[in-house]
Design an enzyme around this catalytic site. Structure first.
Site, mmCIF file in Angstrom:
data_model
loop_
_atom_site.group_PDB
_atom_site.id
_atom_site.type_symbol
_atom_site.label_atom_id
_atom_site.label_comp_id
_atom_site.label_asym_id
_atom_site.label_seq_id
_atom_site.Cartn_x
_atom_site.Cartn_y
_atom_site.Cartn_z
ATOM 1 N N LYS A 144 33.573 57.982 33.966
ATOM 2 C CA LYS A 144 34.440 57.921 35.144
ATOM 3 C C LYS A 144 35.886 57.587 34.754
ATOM 4 O O LYS A 144 36.142 57.119 33.631
ATOM 5 C CB LYS A 144 33.896 56.863 36.110
ATOM 6 N N TYR B 107 28.214 63.144 45.691
ATOM 7 C CA TYR B 107 27.958 61.876 46.367
ATOM 8 C C TYR B 107 27.606 62.098 47.835
ATOM 9 O O TYR B 107 27.994 61.299 48.707
ATOM 10 C CB TYR B 107 29.170 60.952 46.226
ATOM 11 N N PHE C 117 33.157 52.890 52.112
ATOM 12 C CA PHE C 117 33.900 52.890 50.849
ATOM 13 C C PHE C 117 34.106 54.289 50.282
ATOM 14 O O PHE C 117 34.738 54.433 49.239
ATOM 15 C CB PHE C 117 33.191 52.005 49.815
ATOM 16 N N ARG D 69 19.432 55.891 32.362
ATOM 17 C CA ARG D 69 19.596 54.997 33.527
ATOM 18 C C ARG D 69 19.416 53.535 33.095
ATOM 19 O O ARG D 69 20.154 52.651 33.536
ATOM 20 C CB ARG D 69 18.586 55.330 34.628
ATOM 21 N N THR E 270 24.144 49.166 39.584
ATOM 22 C CA THR E 270 25.359 49.804 40.108
ATOM 23 C C THR E 270 26.575 48.881 40.023
ATOM 24 O O THR E 270 27.643 49.290 39.576
ATOM 25 C CB THR E 270 25.122 50.243 41.575
ATOM 26 N N ARG F 22 27.180 49.095 31.920
ATOM 27 C CA ARG F 22 27.922 48.447 33.012
ATOM 28 C C ARG F 22 27.970 46.927 32.813
ATOM 29 O O ARG F 22 28.976 46.290 33.120
ATOM 30 C CB ARG F 22 27.282 48.807 34.351
ATOM 31 N N ASN G 32 32.661 51.454 37.851
ATOM 32 C CA ASN G 32 31.499 51.035 37.061
ATOM 33 C C ASN G 32 31.190 51.960 35.872
ATOM 34 O O ASN G 32 30.039 52.173 35.524
ATOM 35 C CB ASN G 32 30.283 50.837 37.974
ATOM 36 N N HIS H 220 28.547 57.490 35.602
ATOM 37 C CA HIS H 220 27.480 57.988 36.458
ATOM 38 C C HIS H 220 26.347 58.450 35.553
ATOM 39 O O HIS H 220 26.608 59.011 34.480
ATOM 40 C CB HIS H 220 27.959 59.186 37.292
ATOM 41 N N GLU I 233 22.479 68.385 39.019
ATOM 42 C CA GLU I 233 23.823 67.940 38.603
ATOM 43 C C GLU I 233 24.311 68.716 37.382
ATOM 44 O O GLU I 233 25.488 69.074 37.302
ATOM 45 C CB GLU I 233 23.798 66.423 38.351
HETATM 46 P P1 IDP Z 1 24.605 54.602 40.984
HETATM 47 O O1 IDP Z 1 25.908 55.123 40.405
HETATM 48 O O2 IDP Z 1 24.169 53.315 40.313
HETATM 49 O O3 IDP Z 1 23.511 55.649 41.014
HETATM 50 P P2 IDP Z 1 24.974 54.994 43.869
HETATM 51 O O4 IDP Z 1 24.376 54.125 44.936
HETATM 52 O O5 IDP Z 1 24.431 56.384 43.712
HETATM 53 O O6 IDP Z 1 24.888 54.158 42.496
HETATM 54 O O7 IDP Z 1 26.534 55.068 44.166
HETATM 55 C C1 IDP Z 1 27.352 56.002 43.511
HETATM 56 C C2 IDP Z 1 28.663 55.322 43.160
HETATM 57 O O8 IDP Z 1 29.335 54.919 44.351
HETATM 58 C C3 IDP Z 1 28.519 54.042 42.348
HETATM 59 O O9 IDP Z 1 28.330 54.285 40.962
HETATM 60 C C4 IDP Z 1 29.823 53.340 42.640
HETATM 61 O O10 IDP Z 1 30.901 53.877 41.878
HETATM 62 C C5 IDP Z 1 30.036 53.711 44.109
HETATM 63 N N1 IDP Z 1 29.509 52.681 45.013
HETATM 64 C C6 IDP Z 1 28.218 52.495 45.380
HETATM 65 N N2 IDP Z 1 28.099 51.463 46.231
HETATM 66 C C7 IDP Z 1 29.365 50.978 46.423
HETATM 67 C C8 IDP Z 1 29.914 49.919 47.198
HETATM 68 O O11 IDP Z 1 29.213 49.183 47.918
HETATM 69 N N3 IDP Z 1 31.271 49.747 47.133
HETATM 70 C C9 IDP Z 1 32.063 50.550 46.374
HETATM 71 N N4 IDP Z 1 31.601 51.556 45.632
HETATM 72 C C10 IDP Z 1 30.268 51.767 45.651
HETATM 73 MG MG MG Z 2 23.380 57.364 42.193
#
Ligand code: IDP
Ligand code: MG
Length: 154
Positions: A9, A49, A57, A85, A91, A102, A112, A115, A126
């Site tokens: 990212k 997404y 957000f 993973r 996350t 992370r 973070n 992805h 993807e």
């Molecule tokens: P993941 O990346 O661990 O699979 P997801 O729930 O799929 O998590 O969310 C995708 C991305 O969206 C996260 O990696 C993060 O960058 C962002 N994200 C998820 N939840 C939040 C939040 O509560 N606040 C801000 N950004 C978030």
């Molecule tokens: Mg995800």
């Protein structure tokens, strides 16, 4: 062999952590089957997404993911989706276990670092979303016989 998809990212690009993150996957024994730099636009991020477009957000996430180019890659290895993973961690970087990417490199829920696909089905979707077939390469690591036992090689 299985394949998974990752995005380094903008937080990784901005903090000059590309080498550190890729090195972890290479040291683990995963093969880089495809890799390139690209700019993400709103259309591809709304697809990628889709599960988050209605979250408050999302505009901030969109802004963050378009801040710089990103690096996308396909990693190949046995159980690649689960392995990557697990290496990625929770996350929110503040909750991610030490030893995960992370957990070791970040302090944010949004910024973070990477992805990583969350299932083999999503990995395939993807990979097809971000790569053309000719951008993914079929080759073998010289050290493959030291990475896997013979019965672990498909
Ligand atoms: P993941 O990346 O661990 O699979 P997801 O729930 O799929 O998590 O969310 C995708 C991305 O969206 C996260 O990696 C993060 O960058 C962002 N994200 C998820 N939840 C939040 C939040 O509560 N606040 C801000 N950004 C978030
Ligand atoms: Mg995800």
């Amino acid at each position: 062999m299985d394949q998974t998809f990752i995005i380094l990212k903008p937080s990784t690009i901005a903090r000059c952590l590309v080498g550190d993150v890729l090195t972890r996957f290479q040291r683990k024994g995963l093969l880089i089957a495809g890799i390139k730099m690209m700019c993400l636009d709103e259309a591809i991020l709304r697809e990628h997404y889709a599960h988050l477009v209605d979250r408050p957000f999302f505009p901030s996430l969109l802004h963050s993911m378009t801040a710089t180019p990103v690096i996308v890659a396909v990693l190949r290895g046995k159980n690649a989706v689960e392995v990557v993973r697990a290496m990625t961690g929770a996350t929110n970087c503040r909750n991610a276990a030490p030893g995960t990417i992370r957990g070791d490199f970040g302090m944010s829920g949004q910024e973070n670092i990477i992805h990583a696909s969350d299932s083999p089905e999503n990995a395939e979707i993807e990979i097809n979303r971000f790569f053309r077939p000719e951008e993914i390469f079929d080759y073998t690591l010289a050290g493959i016989g030291s990475i896997y036992a013979p019965d672990e090689l498909d």
